[in-house]
Enzyme design. Sequence first.
Site, PDB file in Angstrom:
ATOM      1  N   GLU A 172      -2.720  85.170 -22.192  1.00  0.00           N
ATOM      2  CA  GLU A 172      -2.157  84.394 -22.963  1.00  0.00           C
ATOM      3  C   GLU A 172      -1.293  85.253 -23.767  1.00  0.00           C
ATOM      4  OE1 GLU A 172      -0.977  81.067 -23.738  1.00  0.00           O
ATOM      5  OE2 GLU A 172      -0.135  81.904 -25.057  1.00  0.00           O
ATOM      6  N   THR A 183       0.600  72.567 -25.791  1.00  0.00           N
ATOM      7  CA  THR A 183      -0.660  71.734 -25.639  1.00  0.00           C
ATOM      8  C   THR A 183      -0.966  71.400 -27.338  1.00  0.00           C
ATOM      9  OG1 THR A 183      -1.284  72.595 -23.707  1.00  0.00           O
ATOM     10  CG2 THR A 183      -3.006  72.041 -25.145  1.00  0.00           C
ATOM     11  N   ALA A 229      -1.037  63.359 -27.413  1.00  0.00           N
ATOM     12  CA  ALA A 229      -2.463  63.193 -27.217  1.00  0.00           C
ATOM     13  C   ALA A 229      -2.988  62.176 -26.627  1.00  0.00           C
ATOM     14  CB  ALA A 229      -3.143  63.509 -28.638  1.00  0.00           C
ATOM     15  N   HIS A 283      -2.980  59.004 -20.629  1.00  0.00           N
ATOM     16  CA  HIS A 283      -2.187  57.775 -20.072  1.00  0.00           C
ATOM     17  C   HIS A 283      -2.958  57.158 -18.945  1.00  0.00           C
ATOM     18  CE1 HIS A 283       1.487  58.680 -22.471  1.00  0.00           C
ATOM     19  NE2 HIS A 283       1.235  59.904 -21.941  1.00  0.00           N
ATOM     20  N   VAL A 295       2.493  88.463 -20.486  1.00  0.00           N
ATOM     21  CA  VAL A 295       2.904  89.143 -19.039  1.00  0.00           C
ATOM     22  C   VAL A 295       4.430  89.716 -19.395  1.00  0.00           C
ATOM     23  CG1 VAL A 295       3.097  88.779 -16.832  1.00  0.00           C
ATOM     24  CG2 VAL A 295       1.380  87.609 -17.945  1.00  0.00           C
ATOM     25  N   LYS A 302       8.683  58.238 -22.124  1.00  0.00           N
ATOM     26  CA  LYS A 302       7.850  57.131 -22.554  1.00  0.00           C
ATOM     27  C   LYS A 302       8.252  56.156 -23.724  1.00  0.00           C
ATOM     28  CE  LYS A 302       4.131  58.962 -19.768  1.00  0.00           C
ATOM     29  NZ  LYS A 302       4.774  60.081 -19.577  1.00  0.00           N
ATOM     30  N   SER A 337       4.696  65.761 -19.539  1.00  0.00           N
ATOM     31  CA  SER A 337       4.122  64.457 -19.701  1.00  0.00           C
ATOM     32  C   SER A 337       3.912  63.738 -18.165  1.00  0.00           C
ATOM     33  CB  SER A 337       4.477  63.568 -20.545  1.00  0.00           C
ATOM     34  OG  SER A 337       3.476  62.443 -20.819  1.00  0.00           O
ATOM     35  N   CYS A 374      -9.564  67.809 -48.196  1.00  0.00           N
ATOM     36  CA  CYS A 374      -9.087  66.283 -47.418  1.00  0.00           C
ATOM     37  C   CYS A 374      -9.943  66.153 -46.275  1.00  0.00           C
ATOM     38  CB  CYS A 374      -7.777  66.935 -47.159  1.00  0.00           C
ATOM     39  SG  CYS A 374      -6.682  67.253 -48.394  1.00  0.00           S
ATOM     40  N   CYS A 418      -3.249  67.264 -47.651  1.00  0.00           N
ATOM     41  CA  CYS A 418      -2.475  68.317 -48.458  1.00  0.00           C
ATOM     42  C   CYS A 418      -2.151  69.506 -47.382  1.00  0.00           C
ATOM     43  CB  CYS A 418      -3.362  68.978 -49.670  1.00  0.00           C
ATOM     44  SG  CYS A 418      -4.532  70.235 -49.237  1.00  0.00           S
TER      45      CYS A 418
END
Length: 506
Positions: free
Chosen positions: A38, A48, A53, A56, A179, A257, A346, A411, A446
């Site tokens: 990565e 991602t 989130a 579907h 890479v 969508k 998606s 929070c 916050c």
Amino acid sequence: MAATKRITADVVVIGAGIVGTAIARELSKYELSVVLVEKEADVAFGTTKANTALVHAGYDADPGTLKAKLNVAGNALYPKITQELGVLYKNTGSLVVALDEDQMLHIHELKIRGEKNGVPRLEVIPAERLLELEPHVNPDAVGALWAPTGGITCPWELAIAYTENAVLNGARVLLSSPVIGIDVHEGRVTTVHCPNISIDARFVVNAAGVWADDIERMAGRDDFEVTPRRGEYYLFDKRASRIVARPLFPVPTPFSKGIVVAPTVDGNLLAGPNSVLTGRKDDYATTAPGLAEVLEGARKLIPDLPVREAITNFAGLRAVAEPGGDFIIGVSPGLSNFINAAGIQSPGLTAAPAIAEMVRDILSDVGLELMEKPDFDPIRKRPLRFTELTREEQARMVAEDPKWGHIICRCETVTEAEIVAALHSPVPCTTVDGVKFRTRAGAGRCQGGFCGPRVVAIIARELGIPVEKVTKKGGKSRIVMGPSKEPLLECSCSVEGMEKEVGDDV
Ligand SMILES: Cc1cc2nc3c(=O)[nH]c(=O)nc-3n(C[C@H](O)[C@H](O)[C@H](O)COP(=O)(O)OP(=O)(O)OC[C@H]3O[C@@H](n4cnc5c(N)ncnc54)[C@H](O)[C@@H]3O)c2cc1C
């Protein structure tokens, strides 16, 4: 200059988004050496981390496409995968809302399309039933498509969990390792090069998201082009979440969508995304016109959208691949050991578990031996979260380690112990965003205004680096520019004697 290290692998997976991490975990079930590479400082820092989130149901994609097939297959895998990996997932169902009779025709078409795709239990419901399910929906709505298999999850949590489980089962992860070159000899990829390491690989999987075409070009092929399409969002405080119980979609457009209003699995409310072509693969900007478009779209579904409860905006990039516009999953033409998992726009989050199985089967078809590991452990334990413990468990944890009584993020009520655990987890994070994605410190109302400096101080202490070296998300994203006169960890609040009401807004 440090000499480049050289290692070998049966399979190198390029890109630690939801697709690459799902593939790495799938392959970790077998007697293989797997290396996940990565370029960013953590997993899930690409598309991602910034999407709607949603798991579907699968009525949207054209029948016969990979998107349609893998959406429905991936959706069916979610309950098992998220349970094994200790990741939040809620089978809320979802609704496509029609605001006039023309749109109602489209709803019936979507139902037929969904049934062709194999989506179970789709139902067209009248306005009265819609209003019973979602009392805040636009009163002009005339009906909806009810998809009971729709759901919500946390994409980065799932990617982190996939990676941790892969690592615990023997896979290796190289972060901050872009890479930069790929060697090919007689129609086979031989070596993948990163700045400090080269990996001699028998097989390579390209799961590099919006950068997948650039990766394929490094291997001498130019079979598709990825054009990023940006989607902007509003995220609302948890106080706003009660306004919808499940994702609400408008009738879709040819490009997306549409602008959705949805609860998040962590209890926030989300509105978005719009759909804007952008020429750049790092263009995560939110814009005033874009956000206005999001609000306008969201208000068509929920006229009383609580805009004053907005806590942040963000944007994600769809990896639209041409030609075809479908997912591109298969052996790269002319490169017998190089597999693309590209153009995963998606419903890529939903499809990821099924994409991983498909890539495994393709690898097997092109000669990778899949011998099951007898000791593969599918379980990844969910990290302990203070807010998810009972009062008795909380008291016990505080008695065992005072860091459990030291609230860093007010929070979200995240304790120092959770942050320390994240920094020493099987895929340890090193950045402020990495801590946020693993613990939710800084994800609340916050947005890190209070806890940010304290998180920086804990990262510095635990990693043994000066605070000036701590970054938001790797690279040059430094937060503290010079030595601080004040210790950053002071004046945080403790849960002494447990008298603080857990979850209270402080
Ligand atoms: C606005 C929006 C909304 C969406 N909503 C949903 C939804 O609700 N439900 C759903 O199912 N799907 C949704 N999607 C789609 C879903 O988010 C994506 O399909 C999925 O996240 C793609 O994952 P990925 O692993 O292919 O890409 P990414 O997450 O982008 O991962 C690719 C990784 O490759 C790395 N990489 C790139 N180049 C290199 C290199 N040279 N070396 C090493 N690493 C490299 C990147 O840094 C990145 O981490 C949405 C997408 C967008 C943009």
